[in-house]
Design an enzyme around this catalytic site. Structure first.
Site, mmCIF file in Angstrom:
data_model
loop_
_atom_site.group_PDB
_atom_site.id
_atom_site.type_symbol
_atom_site.label_atom_id
_atom_site.label_comp_id
_atom_site.label_asym_id
_atom_site.label_seq_id
_atom_site.Cartn_x
_atom_site.Cartn_y
_atom_site.Cartn_z
ATOM 1 N N ARG A 150 -1.683 9.636 -33.639
ATOM 2 C CA ARG A 150 -1.630 8.421 -34.102
ATOM 3 C C ARG A 150 -2.846 7.984 -34.924
ATOM 4 O O ARG A 150 -4.054 8.584 -34.580
ATOM 5 C CB ARG A 150 -1.223 7.585 -33.015
ATOM 6 C CG ARG A 150 -0.066 7.812 -32.158
ATOM 7 C CD ARG A 150 0.102 6.868 -31.058
ATOM 8 N NE ARG A 150 1.356 7.001 -30.211
ATOM 9 C CZ ARG A 150 1.519 7.812 -29.274
ATOM 10 N NH1 ARG A 150 0.329 8.346 -28.678
ATOM 11 N NH2 ARG A 150 2.641 7.953 -28.663
ATOM 12 N N LYS A 173 -1.843 5.794 -26.094
ATOM 13 C CA LYS A 173 -1.426 4.611 -25.478
ATOM 14 C C LYS A 173 -1.458 4.469 -23.912
ATOM 15 O O LYS A 173 -1.201 5.324 -23.134
ATOM 16 C CB LYS A 173 0.154 4.294 -25.860
ATOM 17 C CG LYS A 173 0.516 4.251 -27.447
ATOM 18 C CD LYS A 173 1.739 3.896 -27.552
ATOM 19 C CE LYS A 173 2.168 3.720 -29.036
ATOM 20 N NZ LYS A 173 3.632 3.221 -29.577
ATOM 21 N N HIS A 237 1.541 7.747 -40.733
ATOM 22 C CA HIS A 237 2.620 8.015 -39.753
ATOM 23 C C HIS A 237 3.479 8.944 -40.566
ATOM 24 O O HIS A 237 4.018 9.904 -39.530
ATOM 25 C CB HIS A 237 3.551 6.832 -39.522
ATOM 26 C CG HIS A 237 3.945 6.909 -38.090
ATOM 27 N ND1 HIS A 237 3.057 6.871 -36.983
ATOM 28 C CD2 HIS A 237 5.102 6.822 -37.332
ATOM 29 C CE1 HIS A 237 3.588 6.767 -35.819
ATOM 30 N NE2 HIS A 237 5.025 6.990 -35.944
ATOM 31 N N ARG A 240 2.385 12.376 -39.295
ATOM 32 C CA ARG A 240 2.878 12.535 -37.917
ATOM 33 C C ARG A 240 4.191 12.942 -37.938
ATOM 34 O O ARG A 240 4.638 13.820 -36.999
ATOM 35 C CB ARG A 240 2.617 11.254 -37.021
ATOM 36 C CG ARG A 240 2.891 11.242 -35.656
ATOM 37 C CD ARG A 240 2.367 10.114 -34.846
ATOM 38 N NE ARG A 240 3.243 9.846 -33.474
ATOM 39 C CZ ARG A 240 2.668 10.408 -32.438
ATOM 40 N NH1 ARG A 240 1.605 11.294 -32.415
ATOM 41 N NH2 ARG A 240 3.391 10.063 -31.217
ATOM 42 N N HIS A 263 4.674 11.430 -26.371
ATOM 43 C CA HIS A 263 5.534 10.492 -26.293
ATOM 44 C C HIS A 263 5.862 10.648 -24.655
ATOM 45 O O HIS A 263 6.095 11.580 -23.981
ATOM 46 C CB HIS A 263 6.898 11.199 -26.739
ATOM 47 C CG HIS A 263 6.800 10.604 -28.260
ATOM 48 N ND1 HIS A 263 7.648 11.270 -28.973
ATOM 49 C CD2 HIS A 263 6.229 9.998 -29.041
ATOM 50 C CE1 HIS A 263 7.403 11.013 -30.359
ATOM 51 N NE2 HIS A 263 6.529 9.774 -30.293
ATOM 52 N N TYR A 272 13.668 13.429 -33.867
ATOM 53 C CA TYR A 272 13.369 14.421 -34.959
ATOM 54 C C TYR A 272 14.400 15.869 -34.784
ATOM 55 O O TYR A 272 14.638 16.497 -35.585
ATOM 56 C CB TYR A 272 12.022 15.198 -34.702
ATOM 57 C CG TYR A 272 10.877 14.000 -34.592
ATOM 58 C CD1 TYR A 272 10.572 13.861 -36.033
ATOM 59 C CD2 TYR A 272 10.435 13.378 -33.775
ATOM 60 C CE1 TYR A 272 9.459 12.852 -36.257
ATOM 61 C CE2 TYR A 272 9.479 12.295 -33.870
ATOM 62 C CZ TYR A 272 8.869 12.190 -35.185
ATOM 63 O OH TYR A 272 7.998 11.361 -35.315
#
Length: 291
Positions: A150, A173, A237, A240, A263, A272
């Site tokens: 990210r 995150k 992004h 990514r 994730h 995806y």
């Protein structure tokens, strides 16, 4: 004792930043959505947390719809309010979440846009020169595309995070760390920038940030977005998305891609697979004589 709504929101946002360690961008999004909700409540003369009921939330949802917000924005805003109220329940500020059984707006399924691999390679190969900005931009783009990190994770890298093996350690995150493979092209570009580019950008006041601007200050996420926009005409992004899509198109399994992207839930990565199936169908239509 009744809890002031604005104070409850302020306390919640503080915890998101200090306890859950969410990024500034994420906290800012929560602040915007919850401030809008507080303003809406004030127009209904609702200033305490206990006064919010299901009817309040329905009216808020209706107002968002009538003001023309896109379904994705409405879903995000109502989710922010619901999550805030869930937290209030956990902290015994209210007995139950009035939005617990409220119908949730469906988020439209939008497939990520992947850039053509040949197009990315062409831009990167053209970034060839000894100038420190060129060395920086080549390394920055190679690492973004080569690792799928990210933009916030890339901006947070310091000299201490430089890989001592074939893996780059990033903080994602919730301050979760993960190791992502650093490919040969990204590794070579990063090495060239650190050896010959960054020292020429650094000043006596430069800290240990990996990415530096033209005046020697740390390059933040906004600055990185400007670089990607200038060099590729898109957003970080997109790289990514391209990273994940190109891996799947070339045979990577979904669990591995989930791990590489950082994730928490496999469902987040599964979008995806639709992109990969689209690629498979296009390949079939183009290649099979009876397609």
């Amino acid at each position: 004792m009744a809890t002031n709504l604005q104070q409850a929101v302020d306390d919640y946002l503080d915890r998101l930043a200090t306890e859950r360690r969410l990024s500034e961008h994420t906290v800012a999004a929560y602040r915007s959505d919850l401030s809008q909700f507080v303003t809406f409540c004030s127009r209904l003369d609702i200033f305490i947390l206990d006064a919010i009921d299901r009817r309040t939330l329905r009216r808020h949802l209706a107002q968002l719809s009538t003001r023309g917000y896109a379904p994705r924005s409405i879903a995000r805003k109502t989710s922010a309010v619901r999550t805030f109220l869930d937290d209030a329940v956990r902290r015994d500020l209210i007995p139950a979440n009035p939005g617990a059984h409220l119908a949730r707006p469906k988020r439209p399924l939008t497939l990520p846009h992947a850039l053509p691999a040949a197009g990315i390679a062409g831009v990167l190969d053209d970034l060839d020169g000894p100038e420190p900005i060129v060395l920086r931009d080549r390394a920055l783009l190679e690492v973004l595309y080569g690792t799928g990190v990210r933009v916030s994770e890339l901006a947070a890298l310091t000299l201490g995070d430089l890989p001592r093996s074939a893996f780059l350690r990033v903080r994602g995150k919730g301050d979760r760390q993960r190791d992502v493979p650093l490919g040969g092209a990204a590794g070579r570009a990063l090495d060239a920038y650190v050896r010959a580019g960054r020292p020429r950008l650094a000043t006596p006041d430069t800290g240990d940030a990996l990415w530096l601007g033209a005046r020697g200050g740390a390059l933040d996420a906004r600055g990185i977005r400007r670089v990607v926009r200038r060099r590729l005409g898109t957003f970080p992004h997109a790289l990514r998305h391209s990273f994940a899509t190109h891996l799947l198109e070339n045979g990577a399994d979904l669990r591995s891609v989930q791990e590489l992207l950082g994730h928490r839930e496999l469902a987040t990565t599964q979008i995806y697979t639709a992109v990969s199936r689209r690629h498979l169908r296009a390949t079939y239509d183009r290649s099979h004589p009876r397609a």
